[in-house]
Design a protein around this motif. Structure first.
Motif: not given
Length: 425
Positions: A1-24
């Motif tokens: 995933m290129f920079t702009s797409a990655l940043i947008s995905a983080i801001k839009n919560g698309e990684f939240d489920e993965r973050f939840k597995r780690i950061y709870v």
């Protein structure tokens, strides 16, 4: 995933489920947004756009049970914490590893030169080189990559910032070039190899294992070349407590002899029996011979040996309590361990500086606030530095305020046990 797409995905919560597995927790998840976005932007500034970016993490660790037992081949209980080293990384095609850590100069390692370089002893570049060589020596693939990292693991706090970095490098190699097939314990052993051989520090395996495996992990060092490692499943988030690490602002200088004396005195008792370490001496044989040991070695080696035997057994009891979901029994054993460190291991203050006892003061404050409700103990090597406390959440604000009233703002770090070790996000 290129920079702009990655940043947008983080801001839009698309990684939240993965973050939840780690950061709870939700607050912890949201706190990661700025960190990973900052790294992605830094990566692009340093290494250019249109790179396939991937995210990685490795936690710091806390020692929970078994204080000063590992060096005499004893047992320990440790845990990964929610402070971590993180990375944004991407493969390259020039067989070179480049890692830019926030606040430090870039480490550059040519993968054609995976040999020990004495001029790198004590430098992070040596750790990178050593981890890469460890993968090769264990039959795994390596390849070039560029990465930017940052760490929230407090340096000098006994939370193993260096081990977190080593495990982070191993985790990147694992997922970039080995499809995530290298198990967590092997990565820990490779990290230890890097620190021992390339960094020139004779560390044990506890720090790297806790950082790599995450959650609670118990390690039996009876055979140090092949320690028995077991992850201990326990849902810390549900127990109603926070883990606090208190920085007493003590000075570690001039304490090298104090640290070394613990190991040497334990080993002197083992030598009395013709053995190298206390784990090789049966507890009953030790107790039967206390009069003769006292006469030959004095009293402190005897007391420190008593601590070793009892804290070794306490690790088993702590593990059993966690497995039984009995947090009250666990806390009671933590308190026993802390008292043993104070009375028998005697690593809460230096006898050379009787008027300098910040760890003792922190333990006394902990008792005044938490008595009957929490648990507290010296953390790590002792004499100066940090203590550990398991604090009921309803007392957390009071405890933090009282600690920081004495030791200053920011001295009480409120943490949790992280369920995941080294991982790709």
């Amino acid at each position: 995933m290129f920079t702009s797409a990655l940043i947008s995905a983080i801001k839009n919560g698309e990684f939240d489920e993965r973050f939840k597995r780690i950061y709870v927790t939700p607050s912890q998840i949201k706190a990661q947004y700025d960190r990973y976005i900052e790294l992605a932007e830094t990566f692009t500034e340093l290494f250019g756009e249109n790179r396939d970016l991937r995210m990685f993490t490795a936690p710091g660790r806390t020692e929970v049970g078994g204080n000063h037992t590992d060096h005499n081949h004893g047992k320990v209980l440790a845990a990964g914490i929610n402070l971590d080293a993180i990375a944004i990384a991407s493969k390259n095609d020039d067989n070179t590893v480049r890692i830019k850590s926030k606040g430090y100069k870039m480490d550059v390692v040519d993968l054609n030169e995976l040999v020990v370089k004495p001029e790198e002893f004590g430098k992070s570049q040596a750790l990178v080189r050593g981890v890469c060589d460890g993968f090769v020596q264990n039959g795994y693939k390596v390849g070039g990559f560029d990465a930017c990292t940052m760490s929230s693991v407090l340096s000098g706090s006994g939370l193993s910032s260096s081990a977190a970095f080593e495990v982070l490098v191993g985790t990147m190699l694992n997922y970039l070039y080995n499809d995530g097939k290298v198990d967590a314990v092997t990565i820990a052993k490779i990290a230890q190899y890097a620190e021992n051989k390339f960094f020139d520090k004779p560390c044990g395996l506890m720090d790297q294992t806790a950082c790599s495996v995450g959650s609670f992990v118990t390690i039996d060092f009876e055979n140090p070349s092949s320690p028995v490692i077991e992850e201990v499943k326990f849902d810390f988030a549900s127990c109603g407590h926070s883990l606090c690490i208190v920085d007493t602002k003590g000075n570690h200088s001039d304490l090298t002899d104090d640290y070394a004396a613990i190991r040497s005195e334990m080993e002197s008792v083992a030598e009395f029996f013709g053995k190298k370490v206390l784990r090789e001496v049966k507890k009953d044989d030790f107790y039967k011979n206390i009069p003769a040991i006292r006469e030959k070695l004095g009293d402190r080696p005897v007391l420190r040996a008593i601590h070793f035997y009892n804290d070794n057994e306490r690790v088993d009891r702590e593990v059993s309590a966690l497995k039984a979901n009995d947090f009250e029994a666990f806390k009671a054993t933590v308190l026993e361990s802390g008292l043993s460190s104070y009375m028998y291991n005697q690593n809460v203050f230096s006898s050379k500086q009787p008027n300098v006892q910040p760890v003792s003061v922190a333990l006394a404050i902990s008792e005044s606030v938490l008595s009957g409700k929490g648990a507290w103990r010296v953390h790590g090597g002792g004499f100066a530095g940090t203590i550990q406390a398991f604090v009921p959440n309803e007392l957390l604000d009071e405890y933090k305020a009282e600690i920081e009233r004495v030791f200053g703002e920011g001295s009480c770090h409120v943490l949790s046990i992280r369920p995941v070790g080294g991982a790709e996000v």
